[in-house]
Design a protein around this motif. Structure first.
Motif, PDB file in Angstrom:
ATOM      1  N   ARG A   1     -30.358  74.306  20.639  1.00 14.81           N
ATOM      2  CA  ARG A   1     -29.564  75.102  21.573  1.00 14.81           C
ATOM      3  C   ARG A   1     -30.111  74.938  22.979  1.00 14.81           C
ATOM      4  O   ARG A   1     -31.318  74.772  23.165  1.00 14.81           O
ATOM      5  CB  ARG A   1     -29.620  76.587  21.214  1.00 14.81           C
TER       6      ARG A   1
ATOM      7  N   ARG B   1     -33.336  75.001  29.688  1.00  9.53           N
ATOM      8  CA  ARG B   1     -34.345  75.158  28.643  1.00  9.53           C
ATOM      9  C   ARG B   1     -33.711  74.825  27.304  1.00  9.53           C
ATOM     10  O   ARG B   1     -32.542  75.137  27.076  1.00  9.53           O
ATOM     11  CB  ARG B   1     -34.875  76.600  28.611  1.00  9.53           C
TER      12      ARG B   1
ATOM     13  N   GLN C   1     -34.272  74.541  22.942  1.00 10.06           N
ATOM     14  CA  GLN C   1     -35.069  74.820  21.748  1.00 10.06           C
ATOM     15  C   GLN C   1     -34.483  74.080  20.574  1.00 10.06           C
ATOM     16  O   GLN C   1     -33.307  74.263  20.241  1.00 10.06           O
ATOM     17  CB  GLN C   1     -35.112  76.325  21.448  1.00 10.06           C
TER      18      GLN C   1
ATOM     19  N   GLN D   1     -37.207  77.871   8.485  1.00  8.61           N
ATOM     20  CA  GLN D   1     -36.906  78.531   9.746  1.00  8.61           C
ATOM     21  C   GLN D   1     -37.766  79.780   9.940  1.00  8.61           C
ATOM     22  O   GLN D   1     -38.193  80.080  11.042  1.00  8.61           O
ATOM     23  CB  GLN D   1     -35.419  78.885   9.790  1.00  8.61           C
TER      24      GLN D   1
ATOM     25  N   LEU E   1     -43.628  80.012  16.390  1.00  9.52           N
ATOM     26  CA  LEU E   1     -43.268  80.229  17.798  1.00  9.52           C
ATOM     27  C   LEU E   1     -43.717  81.606  18.275  1.00  9.52           C
ATOM     28  O   LEU E   1     -44.077  81.783  19.436  1.00  9.52           O
ATOM     29  CB  LEU E   1     -41.760  80.092  17.976  1.00  9.52           C
TER      30      LEU E   1
ATOM     31  N   THR F   1     -39.523  88.640  10.883  1.00 13.07           N
ATOM     32  CA  THR F   1     -38.563  87.535  10.860  1.00 13.07           C
ATOM     33  C   THR F   1     -37.122  88.022  10.707  1.00 13.07           C
ATOM     34  O   THR F   1     -36.185  87.229  10.837  1.00 13.07           O
ATOM     35  CB  THR F   1     -38.896  86.549   9.730  1.00 13.07           C
TER      36      THR F   1
ATOM     37  N   ILE G   1     -28.480  83.809   9.117  1.00 14.83           N
ATOM     38  CA  ILE G   1     -29.046  82.501   9.427  1.00 14.83           C
ATOM     39  C   ILE G   1     -28.844  82.173  10.895  1.00 14.83           C
ATOM     40  O   ILE G   1     -29.746  81.686  11.575  1.00 14.83           O
ATOM     41  CB  ILE G   1     -28.400  81.423   8.541  1.00 14.83           C
ATOM     42  N   GLU G   2     -27.667  82.470  11.401  1.00 19.67           N
ATOM     43  CA  GLU G   2     -27.405  82.193  12.808  1.00 19.67           C
ATOM     44  C   GLU G   2     -28.272  83.053  13.709  1.00 19.67           C
ATOM     45  O   GLU G   2     -28.743  82.619  14.753  1.00 19.67           O
ATOM     46  CB  GLU G   2     -25.931  82.442  13.121  1.00 19.67           C
TER      47      GLU G   2
ATOM     48  N   GLN H   1     -31.154  84.013  13.052  1.00 15.91           N
ATOM     49  CA  GLN H   1     -32.501  83.459  13.033  1.00 15.91           C
ATOM     50  C   GLN H   1     -32.636  82.307  14.025  1.00 15.91           C
ATOM     51  O   GLN H   1     -33.672  82.161  14.677  1.00 15.91           O
ATOM     52  CB  GLN H   1     -32.828  82.991  11.615  1.00 15.91           C
ATOM     53  N   SER H   2     -31.590  81.511  14.185  1.00 17.15           N
ATOM     54  CA  SER H   2     -31.617  80.475  15.212  1.00 17.15           C
ATOM     55  C   SER H   2     -31.741  81.107  16.597  1.00 17.15           C
ATOM     56  O   SER H   2     -32.488  80.623  17.443  1.00 17.15           O
ATOM     57  CB  SER H   2     -30.333  79.638  15.161  1.00 17.15           C
ATOM     58  N   GLY H   3     -31.007  82.168  16.810  1.00 18.07           N
ATOM     59  CA  GLY H   3     -31.095  82.858  18.091  1.00 18.07           C
ATOM     60  C   GLY H   3     -32.504  83.352  18.359  1.00 18.07           C
ATOM     61  O   GLY H   3     -33.001  83.257  19.488  1.00 18.07           O
ATOM     62  N   TRP H   4     -33.136  83.858  17.332  1.00 23.12           N
ATOM     63  CA  TRP H   4     -34.511  84.323  17.502  1.00 23.12           C
ATOM     64  C   TRP H   4     -35.448  83.167  17.812  1.00 23.12           C
ATOM     65  O   TRP H   4     -36.377  83.297  18.610  1.00 23.12           O
ATOM     66  CB  TRP H   4     -34.978  85.050  16.235  1.00 23.12           C
ATOM     67  N   LEU H   5     -35.215  82.008  17.203  1.00 26.91           N
ATOM     68  CA  LEU H   5     -36.049  80.841  17.490  1.00 26.91           C
ATOM     69  C   LEU H   5     -35.977  80.501  18.971  1.00 26.91           C
ATOM     70  O   LEU H   5     -36.993  80.239  19.612  1.00 26.91           O
ATOM     71  CB  LEU H   5     -35.592  79.641  16.661  1.00 26.91           C
ATOM     72  N   VAL H   6     -34.780  80.509  19.514  1.00 25.16           N
ATOM     73  CA  VAL H   6     -34.615  80.218  20.937  1.00 25.16           C
ATOM     74  C   VAL H   6     -35.362  81.269  21.750  1.00 25.16           C
ATOM     75  O   VAL H   6     -36.049  80.962  22.722  1.00 25.16           O
ATOM     76  CB  VAL H   6     -33.131  80.205  21.330  1.00 25.16           C
TER      77      VAL H   6
ATOM     78  N   LEU I   1     -37.960  83.211  20.885  1.00 27.49           N
ATOM     79  CA  LEU I   1     -39.424  83.100  20.794  1.00 27.49           C
ATOM     80  C   LEU I   1     -39.931  81.822  21.446  1.00 27.49           C
ATOM     81  O   LEU I   1     -41.019  81.798  22.018  1.00 27.49           O
ATOM     82  CB  LEU I   1     -39.853  83.135  19.324  1.00 27.49           C
ATOM     83  N   GLY I   2     -39.130  80.766  21.359  1.00 24.79           N
ATOM     84  CA  GLY I   2     -39.618  79.492  21.849  1.00 24.79           C
ATOM     85  C   GLY I   2     -39.445  79.318  23.339  1.00 24.79           C
ATOM     86  O   GLY I   2     -40.282  78.705  23.993  1.00 24.79           O
ATOM     87  N   ARG I   3     -38.375  79.867  23.888  1.00 23.64           N
ATOM     88  CA  ARG I   3     -38.021  79.500  25.254  1.00 23.64           C
ATOM     89  C   ARG I   3     -37.756  80.639  26.216  1.00 23.64           C
ATOM     90  O   ARG I   3     -37.505  80.385  27.391  1.00 23.64           O
ATOM     91  CB  ARG I   3     -36.795  78.589  25.225  1.00 23.64           C
ATOM     92  N   LYS I   4     -37.784  81.888  25.771  1.00 23.05           N
ATOM     93  CA  LYS I   4     -37.422  82.958  26.683  1.00 23.05           C
ATOM     94  C   LYS I   4     -38.630  83.753  27.175  1.00 23.05           C
ATOM     95  O   LYS I   4     -39.652  83.829  26.506  1.00 23.05           O
ATOM     96  CB  LYS I   4     -36.406  83.896  26.014  1.00 23.05           C
TER      97      LYS I   4
END
Lengths: 209, 209
Positions: A42, A48, A50, A111, A118, B52, B108-109, B111-116, B118-121
């Motif tokens: 995304r 930015r 990820q 995931q 992360l 998580t 699941i979706e 969780q992707s949002g959370w990855l972004v 934690l990783g980039r925000k």
DNA sequence: GACGTTTGAAAACATATGTGAATCCGAGTT
DNA sequence: AACTCGGATTCACATATGTTTTCAAACGTC
């Protein structure tokens, strides 16, 4: 390993940085990668990025789709890719490719592992975790040779997967090389001591990579 | 909203910090939360903790289980919880509770949002994102009143969900309060201007929260 | 084989976030 | 009212990681 091929399936090829799916569009096909790597990611409005999943040979891009109407993440090739393309209509109505349920479960659990990485791990731990995971997956795919495997990611890709900057990935990899826990050059990874790297990754005894 | 109740189902109660599932054990039941909050989390050996997933009234803990043999993450109540307990044998063999496929996809979706996140925000973006998400979910569950809702998390919980420290969560919430984008005290959240908070969260126009 | 482009490496510097400790506060409990 | 106790707040300080820039090596292309 390879799922059965149906009449509607197609063998397709991609160059690096081609889209297998775009954000906010309906996915129309499921791809099983035969050769090459791809990723799901995304982008934020300011650029930015990820990476939310990596796809290696044998993986389905994206196993999650049959559950969902719209892609939230884009899927992009990272290298040349050879894949089987299966129109998604079939997926909904017909049998799913064998082993896809297991792959979906694995992908979801992975995931969670990334979330921990992360959210709570240091740069060294994240890198150890990611490289270990990729090595293990390559090994299971029969693509590792002893303690080495191909790893066709740029340091920028690695940064976007681990939530670090490319500069810091470079720094940290250097220091890990200096300590002798890994070798990594020209897209080739060697792990002299799996156990040592596993310790660095702060994985629990039961954590699957 | 509530799924149908089968004969084998049980109405159960929990106090805060009780386990609905433990790491590395086989889950034996699926819980549908009627009242109260719970979370899924993992611990590192030195005590670091990452949440998580968060479970609100109406959610299934954990929709993912039917796919998997062993829990990777523990599930713990955060408040008093009233729930319907469904033995998992039924889930595998019988019909799944209505709407669970959609809930799985959503989860699941998310969780992707959370990855972004934690990783980039940044800290502000992560907090805005999380609080907005929780408010929206409470609203959809019919548990928001105007621009307010209950939010029974401690700042430590919020820290463990966003990958920050409790101290920094506190600092950042203060500054957001000072700017007037949110009010949050005694487990009660008020968002005067949804749009403003959404901007702070660095969400794309299509991002579901 | 020369060109432009991508990738990796390095250095100097900036800052967001973490750490550790103390204090404060409110809700229960006795 | 006096005691707890978990949570919130605040402060002073530490540091891991980000930013910007520059340069060189590797690579793909014509």
């Amino acid at each position: 390993m390879l799922s059965q091929i149906a009449p509607s399936d197609d063998l397709v090829f991609f160059r690096p940085h081609q889209f297998l799916a775009r954000e906010n569009e309906r996915p129309e096909a499921l791809y099983e990668i035969l050769e090459g790597w791809a990723c799901r990611h995304r982008l934020l409005s300011d650029g930015r990025r990820q990476i939310t999943a990596l796809y290696l040979p044998g993986d389905h891009c994206d196993a999650i789709w049959p559950l969902s109407d719209v892609c939230r993440d884009a899927v992009v090739t990272l290298t040349n890719v050879r894949a089987v393309r299966r129109p998604l209509g079939d997926i909904h109505t017909l049998d799913r490719p064998k082993g896809m349920g297991a792959q979906l479960a694995e992908s979801i659990e992975r995931q969670s592992g990334w979330l921990v990485s992360l959210g709570r791990k240091t740069a060294v731990e994240r890198l150890a975790h990611l490289l270990l995971e990729l090595f293990e997956r390559m090994r299971r795919a029969g693509l590792a040779y002893g303690q080495q495997c191909a790893l066709p990611l740029t340091q920028t890709d690695i940064a976007d997967a681990t939530g670090l900057t490319a500069v810091h990935v470079n720094r940290t990899l250097q220091s890990m090389r200096a300590k002798g826990v890994l070798e990594f050059h020209s897209k080739w990874l060697r792990i002299p001591d799996l156990g040592a790297l596993r310790d660095l990754a702060a994985l629990g005894p039961h954590d699957q990579v």
